[in-house]
Enzyme design. Sequence first.
Site, PDB file in Angstrom:
ATOM      1  N   ARG A 158      43.903  -8.879 -79.195  1.00 49.86           N
ATOM      2  CA  ARG A 158      43.583  -9.977 -78.293  1.00 49.86           C
ATOM      3  C   ARG A 158      42.135 -10.439 -78.426  1.00 49.86           C
ATOM      4  NH1 ARG A 158      43.980  -9.298 -71.793  1.00 49.86           N
ATOM      5  NH2 ARG A 158      42.940  -7.368 -72.417  1.00 49.86           N
ATOM      6  N   ARG A 240      34.300   0.043 -79.527  1.00 52.34           N
ATOM      7  CA  ARG A 240      34.112   1.438 -79.152  1.00 52.34           C
ATOM      8  C   ARG A 240      33.044   2.057 -80.045  1.00 52.34           C
ATOM      9  NH1 ARG A 240      36.449  -0.049 -75.363  1.00 52.34           N
ATOM     10  NH2 ARG A 240      38.269   0.852 -74.285  1.00 52.34           N
ATOM     11  N   ASP A 264      27.001  -3.154 -78.189  1.00 50.87           N
ATOM     12  CA  ASP A 264      27.226  -3.137 -76.741  1.00 50.87           C
ATOM     13  C   ASP A 264      27.841  -1.826 -76.271  1.00 50.87           C
ATOM     14  OD1 ASP A 264      27.226  -4.500 -74.161  1.00 50.87           O
ATOM     15  OD2 ASP A 264      29.406  -4.603 -74.346  1.00 50.87           O
ATOM     16  N   GLU A 269      26.366   6.958 -72.705  1.00 53.16           N
ATOM     17  CA  GLU A 269      26.160   5.865 -71.761  1.00 53.16           C
ATOM     18  C   GLU A 269      25.948   6.429 -70.368  1.00 53.16           C
ATOM     19  OE1 GLU A 269      29.201   2.882 -71.971  1.00 53.16           O
ATOM     20  OE2 GLU A 269      28.824   2.445 -74.088  1.00 53.16           O
ATOM     21  N   HIS A 288      26.564  -2.273 -72.470  1.00 52.47           N
ATOM     22  CA  HIS A 288      28.019  -2.300 -72.300  1.00 52.47           C
ATOM     23  C   HIS A 288      28.426  -3.395 -71.311  1.00 52.47           C
ATOM     24  CE1 HIS A 288      31.789   0.399 -72.810  1.00 52.47           C
ATOM     25  NE2 HIS A 288      32.100  -0.886 -72.823  1.00 52.47           N
ATOM     26  N   LEU A 289      28.086  -4.626 -71.669  1.00 51.94           N
ATOM     27  CA  LEU A 289      28.350  -5.778 -70.808  1.00 51.94           C
ATOM     28  C   LEU A 289      29.634  -6.517 -71.163  1.00 51.94           C
ATOM     29  CD1 LEU A 289      24.781  -7.405 -70.623  1.00 51.94           C
ATOM     30  CD2 LEU A 289      25.882  -5.918 -68.933  1.00 51.94           C
ATOM     31  N   GLY A 290      30.343  -6.062 -72.194  1.00 50.53           N
ATOM     32  CA  GLY A 290      31.480  -6.824 -72.684  1.00 50.53           C
ATOM     33  C   GLY A 290      32.491  -7.183 -71.613  1.00 50.53           C
TER      34      GLY A 290
END
Length: 324
Positions: A158, A240, A264, A269, A288-290
């Site tokens: 997707r 990932r 990202d 984390e 990690h804003l995706g």
Amino acid sequence: MSNSRLRCVVLDDYQAVAAAMADWDRLGARVAVEFEKRALTDDAQVLARLADADIIVANRERTPFDAARLAALPKLKLLVTTGMGNAAIDMEAASARGIIVSGTGNAGAPTAELTWALILGLSRQIVREANGLKEGHWQQTLGMALKGKILGLVGLGRVGLAVAAIGRAFGMQVMAWSPRLDDARAAEAGVRRAASLEETFEKADVISLHATLNPASRGLVDAGLIGRMKPSAYLINTSRAGLVDEAALIAALKAKTIAGAGIDVFHIEPLPADHGLLALPNVLATPHLGYVTDDNYAAYFGDAVENIASWLENRPVRVLNPAV
């Protein structure tokens, strides 16, 4: 289900917005909801915060729930994860303990959008130029035009499909590789199927990772593949962290055998401030804003409330683990 008040902890509410993103009052007097704004980074912190929790809402895969950790949470009955998959949860162990694991809806568009923010930020050196302008500098770099360049996608799900569509809009040539991708599906997506993963890394000017993480794909992008990249090419990872050999990537970035990387997702984390990636001038890194957008959070926490309400009525929905 007893009528006693249950305790629910919502993890990783870094922006302090989860309470406003859903109608938690729907749970009424049955559930006391708490929002944890800190990043819980070790067992002691996690267990101290969650020891008495009946319900946990976990944000993505930030907090692992392996068999040992689940065993240390004796009151836990419902574990909700944002999204419909979470590799950090031991589903079999949860089932064995009678814990229901449920997921939520999510949107792929935010990650595709951030992917392009990283691509554009790197190719036009946006951060350096914007910061330089504030310091009195004018035109320090020469950007890379995207039109006519090759965009190589690893994975065409997707998010990959959305990234491909934007690449075509920019006039890029789009190629894709996936172990299950065939010519018909590639043609339907308007991309060329790469003959191999190696061809993708050799020919692409921008490589963007959108593969799922599993035992076969862990460490997929190793020193050998990175070594095939053009010196002018960029590597983008909004998928990932485990897909990439981080040490090999850092070595290539330091040696400048590739132009740069937009990242990202990270092996640790939140990323420590002294991490080696952050010291490299050819890295554009985001925390990690995706998935971190208003519509995605509304879906996450709206569905989380629905999951909890349905579970309270003994009709759990969006269950991810085997029947308990």
